[in-house]
Design an enzyme around this catalytic site. Structure first.
Site, PDB file in Angstrom:
ATOM      1  N   TYR A 227       8.653-110.197 125.603  1.00  0.00           N
ATOM      2  CA  TYR A 227       7.534-110.952 125.006  1.00  0.00           C
ATOM      3  C   TYR A 227       7.293-112.257 125.751  1.00  0.00           C
ATOM      4  O   TYR A 227       8.235-112.981 126.075  1.00  0.00           O
ATOM      5  CB  TYR A 227       7.842-111.278 123.539  1.00  0.00           C
ATOM      6  CG  TYR A 227       7.690-110.091 122.630  1.00  0.00           C
ATOM      7  CD1 TYR A 227       6.445-109.499 122.415  1.00  0.00           C
ATOM      8  CD2 TYR A 227       8.796-109.563 121.966  1.00  0.00           C
ATOM      9  CE1 TYR A 227       6.308-108.404 121.569  1.00  0.00           C
ATOM     10  CE2 TYR A 227       8.669-108.476 121.115  1.00  0.00           C
ATOM     11  CZ  TYR A 227       7.432-107.895 120.924  1.00  0.00           C
ATOM     12  OH  TYR A 227       7.297-106.826 120.091  1.00  0.00           O
TER      13      TYR A 227
ATOM     14  N   ARG B 235      28.322-133.498  96.707  1.00  0.00           N
ATOM     15  CA  ARG B 235      27.406-132.359  96.776  1.00  0.00           C
ATOM     16  C   ARG B 235      27.296-131.798  95.360  1.00  0.00           C
ATOM     17  O   ARG B 235      26.239-131.598  94.833  1.00  0.00           O
ATOM     18  CB  ARG B 235      27.945-131.311  97.763  1.00  0.00           C
ATOM     19  CG  ARG B 235      27.108-130.066  97.876  1.00  0.00           C
ATOM     20  CD  ARG B 235      27.604-129.155  98.983  1.00  0.00           C
ATOM     21  NE  ARG B 235      28.940-128.600  98.729  1.00  0.00           N
ATOM     22  CZ  ARG B 235      29.515-127.704  99.523  1.00  0.00           C
ATOM     23  NH1 ARG B 235      28.889-127.268 100.605  1.00  0.00           N
ATOM     24  NH2 ARG B 235      30.720-127.241  99.246  1.00  0.00           N
TER      25      ARG B 235
ATOM     26  N   LYS C 262      33.197-115.294 100.999  1.00  0.00           N
ATOM     27  CA  LYS C 262      31.796-115.468 100.585  1.00  0.00           C
ATOM     28  C   LYS C 262      30.851-115.028 101.705  1.00  0.00           C
ATOM     29  O   LYS C 262      31.253-114.935 102.863  1.00  0.00           O
ATOM     30  CB  LYS C 262      31.544-116.923 100.218  1.00  0.00           C
ATOM     31  CG  LYS C 262      31.600-117.886 101.387  1.00  0.00           C
ATOM     32  CD  LYS C 262      31.550-119.346 100.917  1.00  0.00           C
ATOM     33  CE  LYS C 262      31.604-120.283 102.108  1.00  0.00           C
ATOM     34  NZ  LYS C 262      31.858-121.671 101.715  1.00  0.00           N
TER      35      LYS C 262
ATOM     36  N   MET D 125      13.193-108.346 118.183  1.00  0.00           N
ATOM     37  CA  MET D 125      13.773-108.075 116.865  1.00  0.00           C
ATOM     38  C   MET D 125      14.952-107.097 116.947  1.00  0.00           C
ATOM     39  O   MET D 125      15.964-107.271 116.271  1.00  0.00           O
ATOM     40  CB  MET D 125      12.709-107.512 115.920  1.00  0.00           C
ATOM     41  CG  MET D 125      13.204-107.391 114.493  1.00  0.00           C
ATOM     42  SD  MET D 125      12.017-106.608 113.400  1.00  0.00           S
ATOM     43  CE  MET D 125      10.685-107.781 113.400  1.00  0.00           C
TER      44      MET D 125
HETATM   45  C1  LIG Z   1      33.188-122.150 102.230  1.00  0.00           C
HETATM   46  C2  LIG Z   1      34.166-122.887 101.438  1.00  0.00           C
HETATM   47  C3  LIG Z   1      35.501-123.019 101.877  1.00  0.00           C
HETATM   48  C4  LIG Z   1      36.000-122.524 103.220  1.00  0.00           C
HETATM   49  O1  LIG Z   1      35.753-123.477 104.224  1.00  0.00           O
HETATM   50  P1  LIG Z   1      36.238-123.221 105.743  1.00  0.00           P
HETATM   51  O2  LIG Z   1      35.854-124.457 106.451  1.00  0.00           O
HETATM   52  O3  LIG Z   1      35.464-122.034 106.239  1.00  0.00           O
HETATM   53  O4  LIG Z   1      37.693-122.949 105.698  1.00  0.00           O
HETATM   54  C5  LIG Z   1      36.403-123.636 101.026  1.00  0.00           C
HETATM   55  N1  LIG Z   1      36.023-124.120  99.816  1.00  0.00           N
HETATM   56  C6  LIG Z   1      34.753-124.026  99.378  1.00  0.00           C
HETATM   57  C7  LIG Z   1      34.406-124.591  98.048  1.00  0.00           C
HETATM   58  C8  LIG Z   1      33.784-123.421 100.171  1.00  0.00           C
HETATM   59  O5  LIG Z   1      32.517-123.347  99.736  1.00  0.00           O
END
Ligand SMILES: *Cc1c(COP(=O)(O)O)cnc(C)c1O
Length: 345
Positions: free
Chosen positions: A250, A118, A33, A296
């Site tokens: 800056y 969550r 992701k 930047m």
């Molecule tokens: C991001 C995520 C993971 C991975 O977690 P890590 O701590 O990076 O291994 C696993 N399951 C879900 C649902 C996530 O959102």
């Protein structure tokens, strides 16, 4: 030009270490992701597939469609699309309400809330969820949960683990009763896999940060030989001599305490480096302090090397920015060029 290198040996090493914990490379679901935690999803997905990983998780359908052909299944974690282009992807379902809106034939993994609160469906609503699955003709491929404290000492992890074991038993019974195949079960993130001892009896494990070479948990939970995959490099743009009392950048935050040669490099906060403001020490990989504020598109350090490594281990910069390695990595701009090293030999 500034660029990122991705070390295939290190990635394979980390995946093999995680696979050994779960018993099989086929049990890993690599979490790609957010552009593979900033590494670059188009670069990392083929490397995972080349090592024998069969499952991947992504944030949304756009990411999923980029890599779907490489894996047996790609699970979309936080996006629901009814577009037919996404029909081969599986979707994580976080509430009963969204379950009821899905078109027939959608492939789903049910997220069960075992204590993180969550999102997720409550264990007590599992039977209702099965009714909807069957009534709406959905394809129930997986049932999972997420640990909120697998990286911390304390009992929370064990409470969630045992609740999920009950969920698995209930889901198996319901699957038989409703005449649907028994789903794949998964719960562990990186910390959950690493701290696990004994036989691993989930079907899959969702591994993110550890596959990229990091884990942030007390050493009493274990010390692991993980190797960071990504390094960020910056190229010299110019060099000058600062005389004692001259300021740089800056706000003129840094003032030369003596005559010194400094150079400016082509990475800044627009590329994902934190905007360190010069009031607190932040060091590059080889120990050079950043001088003054990060701009930047550039930063300044002492010396005149053609190229400097900003980091090949994100831990120190994460600490200097008062955050976690996840954030240092995911901020990296998708526009930085990326080079895989160690693949063909
Ligand atoms: C991001 C995520 C993971 C991975 O977690 P890590 O701590 O990076 O291994 C696993 N399951 C879900 C649902 C996530 O959102």
């Amino acid at each position: 030009m500034a660029h990122i290198t991705l070390n295939f040996h290190h990635y394979r090493h980390n995946l093999e270490l995680l696979a050994a914990k779960c018993g099989d490379m086929k049990k890993l679901m690599v979490v790609l992701k957010n552009n593979a935690y900033g590494h670059g999803i188009s670069h990392m997905a083929p490397l995972a597939a080349a090592v024998g990983v069969r499952y991947a998780a992504v944030k949304d359908c756009t990411e999923g469609l980029k890599i779907e052909g490489l894996f047996e299944r790609v699970l979309v974690l936080s996006d629901l699309s009814s577009s037919s282009a996404c029909a081969s992807l599986a979707f994580a379902i976080h509430s009963l309400e969204s379950l009821e809106t899905l078109p027939s034939g959608t492939i789903i993994h049910l997220n069960i809330d075992t204590g993180m609160h969550r999102n997720g469906i409550l264990p007590s609503a599992l039977e209702r969820a099965f009714e909807v699955v069957v009534g709406h003709n959905l394809v129930l491929e997986g049932v999972f949960t997420h640990f909120h404290s697998a990286d911390m000492l304390g009992s929370d992890y064990f409470v969630q683990r045992s609740r999920f074991d009950e969920v698995k038993a209930t889901a198996r019974t319901l699957a038989l009763r409703f005449g649907v195949p028994i789903p794949k079960f998964h719960a562990s993130n990186s910390a959950g896999v690493l701290r696990h001892c004994g036989p691993f009896d989930d079907d899959l494990a969702r591994v993110g940060i550890a596959s990229y070479g990091y884990v942030d948990m007390p050493s009493t939970l274990g010390v692991f030989d993980l190797k960071p995959v990504l390094a960020l490099w910056a190229k010299r743009m110019s060099t000058r001599t600062l005389h004692k009392g001259q300021k740089v950048g800056y706000g003129g935050i840094f003032e030369a305490p003596r005559t010194m040669v400094v150079s400016t490099y082509d990475v800044g906060y627009g590329d994902g480096l934190f905007r360190f403001d010069g009031t607190k020490e932040a060091l590059l990989q080889e120990g050079q302090p950043l001088l003054g504020r990060v701009s930047m598109d550039s930063f300044t350090v002492e010396g005149e090397a053609e190229e400097v490594c900003v980091f090949s281990d994100a831990t120190a910069l994460a600490c200097a920015a008062n955050t976690i390695t996840y954030e240092v990595l995911t901020r990296l701009s998708p526009w930085l060029s990326r080079l895989v090293i160690g693949r063909d030999e």
